[in-house]
Design an enzyme around this catalytic site. Structure first.
Site, PDB file in Angstrom:
ATOM      1  CD  GLU A 216      -2.855   0.891   2.535  1.00 26.86           C
ATOM      2  OE1 GLU A 216      -3.383  -0.200   2.812  1.00 26.86           O
ATOM      3  OE2 GLU A 216      -2.979   1.907   3.231  1.00 26.86           O
TER       4      GLU A 216
ATOM      5  CG  ASP B 213      -1.722   4.720   2.960  1.00 23.60           C
ATOM      6  OD1 ASP B 213      -2.395   4.121   2.138  1.00 23.60           O
ATOM      7  OD2 ASP B 213      -1.466   4.303   4.104  1.00 23.60           O
TER       8      ASP B 213
ATOM      9  CD  GLU C 110      -4.076   7.467   6.076  1.00 21.79           C
ATOM     10  OE1 GLU C 110      -4.819   6.490   6.069  1.00 21.79           O
ATOM     11  OE2 GLU C 110      -3.274   7.709   7.001  1.00 21.79           O
TER      12      GLU C 110
END
Ligand SMILES: *[C@@H]1O[C@H](CO)[C@@H](O)[C@H](O)[C@H]1NC(C)=O
Ligand SMILES: *[C@@H]1O[C@H](CO)[C@@H](O)[C@H](O)[C@H]1NC(C)=O
Length: 301
Positions: free
Chosen positions: A112, A114, A116
């Protein structure tokens, strides 16, 4: 954004960045795609809306639920980009995520990457947190403040991903460089599994804002984040897997020039390092008395 202490001189590198964004924007005009061509809703169909022309998408969060979408295709390596405008006003506790992941459900073996965006109380700065997972193991957070208010306008958030580096860009300014070490196998750099691209909005007031101290103010719901101009210039996963890695410029994101930052990007990156980084797991010796191996790789190489 009162809290950001940045001298006007510090903005100089951005002038070059802005000019280059301006110059490249005409050639970067990707063909418009409609939402259904490339995405599906992951959850809460009724919290998703598009503008009348279909080009802008809205995800909303209320007390009941948030909302998320994902690409239909998986990709391995490329340039992934989208414009986002985040929830404004009192958005503490609200997290908008924009990420790539090898699985539809967050499984224990996932890779993953990310972005955010952690909302905040009115007038206090948003934080942007980035993280990288390999085979289910993350814990590689960095946090930055931004040099603009991301709730006022759309800004471009992009990921460059090849076997040499992962670079997180904000408006074409590299804010984080995550390097591979050139060895066949490693336990930190996601490079084997193709990934979907996702975005979602949800309530994370158990951890997001000041470590969970600030609670979501539901009187301000629904919280809405907006999206447009999705573009991918990358290798779409197929079976058997296509040889996207070649010597032609068609795959520019996998060529030598994309294996490291260029000189202008280095200037901008140095500026980011000096002024915007507020957390780096590679400096957190309390959490990692022995720093993870990848922390010794230089982003400047
Ligand atoms: C989006 O969908 C269209 C239609 O299926 C396809 O031609 C295009 O390649 C897709 N774009 C991406 C980035 O996968
Ligand atoms: C919210 O604002 C406070 C005060 O300026 C700041 O300390 C914090 O880092 C900001 N962001 C989050 C996600 O808590």
């Amino acid at each position: 954004m009162k809290k950001m202490v940045i001298s006007p001189m510090a903005f100089l590198p951005f002038i070059t960045a802005l000019i280059s964004v301006f110059l490249t924007s005409s050639q970067a005009a990707a063909p418009k795609t409609s939402f259904e061509d490339n995405f599906s809703i992951m959850f809460s169909e009724n919290h998703f809306k598009t503008s009348e022309d279909g080009n802008t998408w809205f995800l909303s969060l209320d007390k009941e639920t948030g909302c998320g979408f994902q690409t239909k295709e998986k990709y391995r390596f490329g340039w992934f980009s989208m414009k986002l405008k985040l929830v404004g006003g009192d958005s503490a506790g609200v997290v908008t995520a924009y990420y790539m992941c090898s699985e539809k459900e967050a499984g224990p073996e996932r890779d993953e990457v990310d972005f955010e965006f952690l909302g905040n109380r009115t007038g206090q700065p948003y934080l942007i947190q980035t993280n990288v997972y390999k085979n289910g193991v993350g814990g590689r957070e960095m946090r930055h403040v931004l040099w603009f208010d991301p709730t006022e306008e759309f800004h471009t958030y992009s990921i460059l991903w090849n076997n040499h580096q992962l670079v997180f860009f904000v408006d074409r300014v590299p804010i984080r460089v995550f390097k591979n070490n050139g060895e066949k196998k490693n336990d930190f750099f996601p490079n084997e599994k193709p990934m979907y691209l996702f975005s979602s909005i949800w309530n994370a007031d158990d951890w997001a804002t000041r470590g969970g101290l600030e609670k979501t103010n539901w009187k301000k719901a629904p919280f809405v984040s907006s999206y447009k101009d999705f573009s991918v210039d990358g290798c779409r996963w197929e079976d058997p897997y296509p040889a996207c890695v070649s010597t032609t410029t068609k795959y520019w994101w996998d060529q030598y020039d994309a294996w490291h930052l260029n000189d202008d990007q280095k200037k901008d990156f140095a500026w980011v390092q000096r002024n915007l980084v507020i957390y780096d797991y590679c400096k957190d010796v309390e959490r990692y008395p022995k720093l993870p191996g990848e922390c010794s790789l230089s982003p400047w190489d």
